[in-house]
Enzyme design. Sequence first.
Site, PDB file in Angstrom:
ATOM      1  N   LYS A 108       4.676  10.168   8.336  1.00  0.00           N
ATOM      2  CA  LYS A 108       4.482   9.584   9.684  1.00  0.00           C
ATOM      3  C   LYS A 108       5.497  10.303  10.626  1.00  0.00           C
ATOM      4  O   LYS A 108       5.170  11.253  11.235  1.00  0.00           O
ATOM      5  CB  LYS A 108       4.494   8.133   9.612  1.00  0.00           C
ATOM      6  CG  LYS A 108       3.500   7.627   8.668  1.00  0.00           C
ATOM      7  CD  LYS A 108       3.031   6.191   9.185  1.00  0.00           C
ATOM      8  CE  LYS A 108       2.227   5.452   8.197  1.00  0.00           C
ATOM      9  NZ  LYS A 108       0.623   5.560   8.343  1.00  0.00           N
ATOM     10  N   TYR A 145       0.852  -1.277   0.175  1.00  0.00           N
ATOM     11  CA  TYR A 145       0.005  -0.052  -0.014  1.00  0.00           C
ATOM     12  C   TYR A 145       0.914   1.372   0.137  1.00  0.00           C
ATOM     13  O   TYR A 145       1.820   1.262   0.929  1.00  0.00           O
ATOM     14  CB  TYR A 145      -0.913  -0.044   1.299  1.00  0.00           C
ATOM     15  CG  TYR A 145      -1.841   0.960   1.425  1.00  0.00           C
ATOM     16  CD1 TYR A 145      -2.809   1.324   0.633  1.00  0.00           C
ATOM     17  CD2 TYR A 145      -1.599   2.163   2.410  1.00  0.00           C
ATOM     18  CE1 TYR A 145      -3.541   2.374   0.718  1.00  0.00           C
ATOM     19  CE2 TYR A 145      -2.413   3.230   2.687  1.00  0.00           C
ATOM     20  CZ  TYR A 145      -3.398   3.569   1.744  1.00  0.00           C
ATOM     21  OH  TYR A 145      -4.183   4.476   1.889  1.00  0.00           O
ATOM     22  N   ASP A 200       9.510   2.951  -0.314  1.00  0.00           N
ATOM     23  CA  ASP A 200       8.500   3.538   0.276  1.00  0.00           C
ATOM     24  C   ASP A 200       8.848   3.257   1.686  1.00  0.00           C
ATOM     25  O   ASP A 200       8.432   2.199   2.364  1.00  0.00           O
ATOM     26  CB  ASP A 200       6.882   3.045  -0.039  1.00  0.00           C
ATOM     27  CG  ASP A 200       5.912   3.437   0.956  1.00  0.00           C
ATOM     28  OD1 ASP A 200       6.363   4.143   1.841  1.00  0.00           O
ATOM     29  OD2 ASP A 200       4.792   3.484   0.325  1.00  0.00           O
TER      30      ASP A 200
HETATM   31  N1  HOZ Z   1      -0.674   3.447   6.462  1.00  0.00           N
HETATM   32  C1  HOZ Z   1      -1.874   3.441   7.502  1.00  0.00           C
HETATM   33  C2  HOZ Z   1      -2.354   2.058   7.887  1.00  0.00           C
HETATM   34  N2  HOZ Z   1      -1.674   1.031   7.248  1.00  0.00           N
HETATM   35  C3  HOZ Z   1      -2.912   4.397   7.161  1.00  0.00           C
HETATM   36  C4  HOZ Z   1      -4.045   4.638   8.048  1.00  0.00           C
HETATM   37  C5  HOZ Z   1      -5.168   4.840   7.323  1.00  0.00           C
HETATM   38  O1  HOZ Z   1      -5.411   4.362   6.159  1.00  0.00           O
HETATM   39  O2  HOZ Z   1      -5.898   5.736   7.841  1.00  0.00           O
END
Ligand code: HOZ
Length: 428
Positions: A269, A146, A241
């Site tokens: 983050k 992701y 990433d």
């Molecule tokens: N990368 C975060 C969760 N794996 C994002 C959190 C979200 O999508 O709110």
Amino acid sequence: MNSPGPLSKKMFAAANLVTPGGVNSPVRAFKNVDGEPFFVRRAKGSRVEDIDGKTYIDYIGSWGPNILGHAPAVIINTLHEVAKDGISFGIPNLFEVKMAQKIVEWVPSVEKVRMCNSGTEATMSAIRLARGFTGRDKLIKFDGCYHGHSDSLLVAAGSGALTQGNPDSAGVPKAFAEKTIVLPYNDPAALEAAFAAVGDEIAAIIVESYPANAGLVFPKPGYLELLRSITKKHGALLIFDEVMTGFRLGKAGVQGLENLTPDLSCFGKVIGGGLPVGAFGGRADVMDFLAPNGPVYQAGTLSGNPLAMAAGLAQLGELEKRGFERLDQLGAHFEAGLRKLLDEKGVPHRFNRVGSMFCLFFTDREIVNVKDVMQQDLELFRKFFWGCLDKGIYIAPSPYETGFISLAHTEPDLDDTLSVFEEVLRKI
Ligand code: HOZ
């Protein structure tokens, strides 16, 4: 339908009337665990308190940014001080330069860096830059990775997209998705075949340096090196990433641990100290393709704003004081206790951890990629999640997310968590 408390239930009903699904990010909706979320009233250190007055030891930490714990004094004080002189200017300020210098100092592959406002912006901008620099359109990403929710990357995605059972989003133009080649992670043959077929059309590989949005998955020995060598050979760029891993697993993230040099890296983050932030950086010759020096456009009204920059710098300053060592120590303590517990109970499992990131899978299958992650006992995960929440332990409401330990967690917090795990598993 599981629900934490009456006030949260009422608030969720109210939220649903004015916000799609009652949430501003799908993974918060607790859909994958057949329930409704609690609403937070306040948070401090390792704990969050909901509006019904219940306290939880939190292993989400705002999905990664809160590496010092919630509301640390050093960040609160910094924000008070910095805000007095202005919140955002849209004019260059000192903090954004200091932040860029810090990133360049800590991450050897980064010669120049551009700040933005989220991890999604960082990855979206990095792939545009890679396409502009190489003059090619195709992109390789991996199943279950992701990289935020931009069009080119919301294909076979992890995190909330996987949680909703919708790894390919509606609304992404077919023409965009076709430019994204999705490969199984940890599969050298598939990678070599893709490059053999269309190697001279591939702008970049983008990869979560350690995939952490479909559980936490580690590369097989030599796999990341293969990504590096094959991109080099075919004139494509390698984009790491490190939004989740960057500044959490050490000064230089996974690339530091694995001794690798990607062309571009994406961050977010931790470097915002809990405020919205993103950044992408890498080779100077590539970064100088960005406007105003080059032809690739990228911009942002709030990019590099003093509050996010100062909060991030304060956070990095704390981590520099042996913070990474302490996080690893806490992670190792948790891992030792958890492995002993699960072995004693005879629960089929896999447990992946690196530093302060962890994921427990209810399966004895080797975790190679997202296909293995999806084979775990999801019903057992749901029962485990609600049992833990009931006893005041908040783990992610999805089996596809990574857990985070912060510097505010203590060994007694971790031991209390393990006692709850023991009780919950005994009763399931
Ligand atoms: N990368 C975060 C969760 N794996 C994002 C959190 C979200 O999508 O709110």
